[in-house]
Design a protein around this motif. Structure first.
Motif, PDB file in Angstrom:
ATOM      1  N   LEU A  17      -0.414  10.593  -2.362  1.00  0.00           N
ATOM      2  CA  LEU A  17      -0.808  10.385  -0.970  1.00  0.00           C
ATOM      3  C   LEU A  17      -2.186   9.730  -0.884  1.00  0.00           C
ATOM      4  O   LEU A  17      -2.385   8.770  -0.136  1.00  0.00           O
ATOM      5  CB  LEU A  17      -0.797  11.716  -0.214  1.00  0.00           C
ATOM      6  N   LEU A  18      -3.141  10.220  -1.670  1.00  0.00           N
ATOM      7  CA  LEU A  18      -4.492   9.643  -1.648  1.00  0.00           C
ATOM      8  C   LEU A  18      -4.501   8.206  -2.159  1.00  0.00           C
ATOM      9  O   LEU A  18      -5.158   7.336  -1.578  1.00  0.00           O
ATOM     10  CB  LEU A  18      -5.444  10.505  -2.474  1.00  0.00           C
ATOM     11  N   VAL A  19      -3.775   7.946  -3.242  1.00  0.00           N
ATOM     12  CA  VAL A  19      -3.702   6.574  -3.765  1.00  0.00           C
ATOM     13  C   VAL A  19      -3.017   5.673  -2.744  1.00  0.00           C
ATOM     14  O   VAL A  19      -3.437   4.534  -2.516  1.00  0.00           O
ATOM     15  CB  VAL A  19      -2.975   6.544  -5.129  1.00  0.00           C
ATOM     16  N   GLY A  20      -1.969   6.161  -2.113  1.00  0.00           N
ATOM     17  CA  GLY A  20      -1.274   5.382  -1.097  1.00  0.00           C
ATOM     18  C   GLY A  20      -2.163   5.052   0.088  1.00  0.00           C
ATOM     19  O   GLY A  20      -2.142   3.926   0.595  1.00  0.00           O
ATOM     20  N   VAL A  21      -2.954   6.010   0.529  1.00  0.00           N
ATOM     21  CA  VAL A  21      -3.873   5.757   1.643  1.00  0.00           C
ATOM     22  C   VAL A  21      -4.897   4.697   1.243  1.00  0.00           C
ATOM     23  O   VAL A  21      -5.231   3.802   2.032  1.00  0.00           O
ATOM     24  CB  VAL A  21      -4.554   7.067   2.101  1.00  0.00           C
ATOM     25  N   ALA A  22      -5.395   4.774   0.017  1.00  0.00           N
ATOM     26  CA  ALA A  22      -6.334   3.750  -0.458  1.00  0.00           C
ATOM     27  C   ALA A  22      -5.661   2.377  -0.495  1.00  0.00           C
ATOM     28  O   ALA A  22      -6.275   1.363  -0.137  1.00  0.00           O
ATOM     29  CB  ALA A  22      -6.871   4.122  -1.839  1.00  0.00           C
ATOM     30  N   LEU A  23      -4.393   2.347  -0.898  1.00  0.00           N
ATOM     31  CA  LEU A  23      -3.681   1.068  -0.992  1.00  0.00           C
ATOM     32  C   LEU A  23      -3.230   0.540   0.363  1.00  0.00           C
ATOM     33  O   LEU A  23      -2.713  -0.579   0.447  1.00  0.00           O
ATOM     34  CB  LEU A  23      -2.487   1.194  -1.934  1.00  0.00           C
ATOM     35  N   LEU A  24      -3.425   1.304   1.426  1.00  0.00           N
ATOM     36  CA  LEU A  24      -3.156   0.756   2.761  1.00  0.00           C
ATOM     37  C   LEU A  24      -4.158  -0.339   3.103  1.00  0.00           C
ATOM     38  O   LEU A  24      -3.827  -1.267   3.832  1.00  0.00           O
ATOM     39  CB  LEU A  24      -3.193   1.857   3.819  1.00  0.00           C
ATOM     40  N   VAL A  25      -5.374  -0.231   2.580  1.00  0.00           N
ATOM     41  CA  VAL A  25      -6.388  -1.246   2.841  1.00  0.00           C
ATOM     42  C   VAL A  25      -6.618  -2.153   1.641  1.00  0.00           C
ATOM     43  O   VAL A  25      -7.195  -3.214   1.778  1.00  0.00           O
ATOM     44  CB  VAL A  25      -7.722  -0.605   3.293  1.00  0.00           C
ATOM     45  N   LEU A  26      -6.186  -1.723   0.464  1.00  0.00           N
ATOM     46  CA  LEU A  26      -6.262  -2.543  -0.738  1.00  0.00           C
ATOM     47  C   LEU A  26      -4.894  -3.166  -0.985  1.00  0.00           C
ATOM     48  O   LEU A  26      -3.895  -2.712  -0.443  1.00  0.00           O
ATOM     49  CB  LEU A  26      -6.656  -1.670  -1.942  1.00  0.00           C
ATOM     50  N   PRO A  27      -4.839  -4.213  -1.820  1.00  0.00           N
ATOM     51  CA  PRO A  27      -3.520  -4.783  -2.108  1.00  0.00           C
ATOM     52  C   PRO A  27      -2.667  -3.824  -2.925  1.00  0.00           C
ATOM     53  O   PRO A  27      -3.115  -3.297  -3.939  1.00  0.00           O
ATOM     54  CB  PRO A  27      -3.837  -6.053  -2.902  1.00  0.00           C
ATOM     55  N   LEU A  33       3.794   4.536  -1.433  1.00  0.00           N
ATOM     56  CA  LEU A  33       3.165   5.654  -2.141  1.00  0.00           C
ATOM     57  C   LEU A  33       2.840   6.805  -1.200  1.00  0.00           C
ATOM     58  O   LEU A  33       2.937   7.971  -1.593  1.00  0.00           O
ATOM     59  CB  LEU A  33       1.905   5.188  -2.874  1.00  0.00           C
ATOM     60  N   VAL A  34       2.463   6.500   0.034  1.00  0.00           N
ATOM     61  CA  VAL A  34       2.252   7.559   1.022  1.00  0.00           C
ATOM     62  C   VAL A  34       3.563   8.316   1.226  1.00  0.00           C
ATOM     63  O   VAL A  34       3.583   9.552   1.263  1.00  0.00           O
ATOM     64  CB  VAL A  34       1.718   6.984   2.356  1.00  0.00           C
ATOM     65  N   LEU A  35       4.661   7.579   1.344  1.00  0.00           N
ATOM     66  CA  LEU A  35       5.973   8.214   1.508  1.00  0.00           C
ATOM     67  C   LEU A  35       6.313   9.077   0.293  1.00  0.00           C
ATOM     68  O   LEU A  35       6.754  10.225   0.449  1.00  0.00           O
ATOM     69  CB  LEU A  35       7.054   7.154   1.730  1.00  0.00           C
ATOM     70  N   ALA A  36       6.106   8.547  -0.906  1.00  0.00           N
ATOM     71  CA  ALA A  36       6.404   9.328  -2.113  1.00  0.00           C
ATOM     72  C   ALA A  36       5.551  10.595  -2.167  1.00  0.00           C
ATOM     73  O   ALA A  36       6.043  11.674  -2.525  1.00  0.00           O
ATOM     74  CB  ALA A  36       6.170   8.477  -3.361  1.00  0.00           C
ATOM     75  N   GLU A  53       9.699  11.541   8.054  1.00  0.00           N
ATOM     76  CA  GLU A  53      10.587  10.550   8.683  1.00  0.00           C
ATOM     77  C   GLU A  53       9.835   9.397   9.347  1.00  0.00           C
ATOM     78  O   GLU A  53      10.211   8.235   9.155  1.00  0.00           O
ATOM     79  CB  GLU A  53      11.543  11.229   9.674  1.00  0.00           C
ATOM     80  N   PRO A  54       8.763   9.648  10.125  1.00  0.00           N
ATOM     81  CA  PRO A  54       8.041   8.500  10.699  1.00  0.00           C
ATOM     82  C   PRO A  54       7.458   7.568   9.633  1.00  0.00           C
ATOM     83  O   PRO A  54       7.475   6.351   9.788  1.00  0.00           O
ATOM     84  CB  PRO A  54       6.928   9.136  11.526  1.00  0.00           C
ATOM     85  N   VAL A  55       6.974   8.144   8.546  1.00  0.00           N
ATOM     86  CA  VAL A  55       6.425   7.323   7.470  1.00  0.00           C
ATOM     87  C   VAL A  55       7.556   6.573   6.761  1.00  0.00           C
ATOM     88  O   VAL A  55       7.396   5.406   6.394  1.00  0.00           O
ATOM     89  CB  VAL A  55       5.612   8.193   6.479  1.00  0.00           C
ATOM     90  N   ARG A  56       8.715   7.212   6.592  1.00  0.00           N
ATOM     91  CA  ARG A  56       9.864   6.539   5.968  1.00  0.00           C
ATOM     92  C   ARG A  56      10.286   5.315   6.794  1.00  0.00           C
ATOM     93  O   ARG A  56      10.538   4.245   6.242  1.00  0.00           O
ATOM     94  CB  ARG A  56      11.038   7.500   5.822  1.00  0.00           C
ATOM     95  N   VAL A  57      10.331   5.466   8.118  1.00  0.00           N
ATOM     96  CA  VAL A  57      10.714   4.352   8.986  1.00  0.00           C
ATOM     97  C   VAL A  57       9.720   3.202   8.832  1.00  0.00           C
ATOM     98  O   VAL A  57      10.103   2.038   8.675  1.00  0.00           O
ATOM     99  CB  VAL A  57      10.801   4.823  10.459  1.00  0.00           C
TER     100      VAL A  57
END
Length: 130
Positions: A17-27, A33-36, A53-57
């Motif tokens: 979740l933390l890596v995914g949030v970082a990658l929302l602003v990074l390439p 990853l947030v979903l996973a 579910e909202p994140v999956r969509v």
């Protein structure tokens, strides 16, 4: 669920979740990853499942947009191949003066390119079929 398994799932989900949030602003594939991370966290803490579910969509909308045209697919493939090429150049130190030269940087670039190409293939198959 065994407490050790709950801690392991929670820790892995939190890291993703933390890596995914970082990658929302990074390439990178941030929303996937947030979903996973949320999927793993919801296994450890069922209260988190309501956010899944909202994140999956949103993640699937991103997947569809990433393979919406041939130009996007070609551009993404070129970036992936460029990352692999850059990894070889960095790893083999073919150009002098590159910062952080060596296989530690080169292998991470190669791995990033392979992950990008793998996600491109997965996205294309998911949206357009095999």
């Amino acid at each position: 669920m065994h407490p050790a398994k709950r801690v392991l799932l929670g820790t892995a989900g939190g890291v993703l979740l933390l890596v995914g949030v970082a990658l929302l602003v990074l390439p990178g594939p941030g929303m996937l990853l947030v979903l996973a991370g949320l999927v793993l966290l919801s296994r450890a803490m069922p209260a988190v499942a309501r956010f899944e579910e909202p994140v999956r969509v949103r993640a699937m909308q991103g997947v569809e947009a990433s393979v919406a045209s041939r130009w996007r697919i070609a551009g993404t493939a070129l970036v992936g191949l460029g990352l692999i090429g850059a990894g070889v150049v960095w790893g083999a130190r073919l150009v002098s003066g590159l910062p952080f030269g060596g296989w530690s940087t080169g292998s991470s670039l190669i791995l990033s390119g392979l992950v990008l190409l793998g996600l491109l293939v997965w996205s294309h198959r998911r949206v357009h079929g095999s």
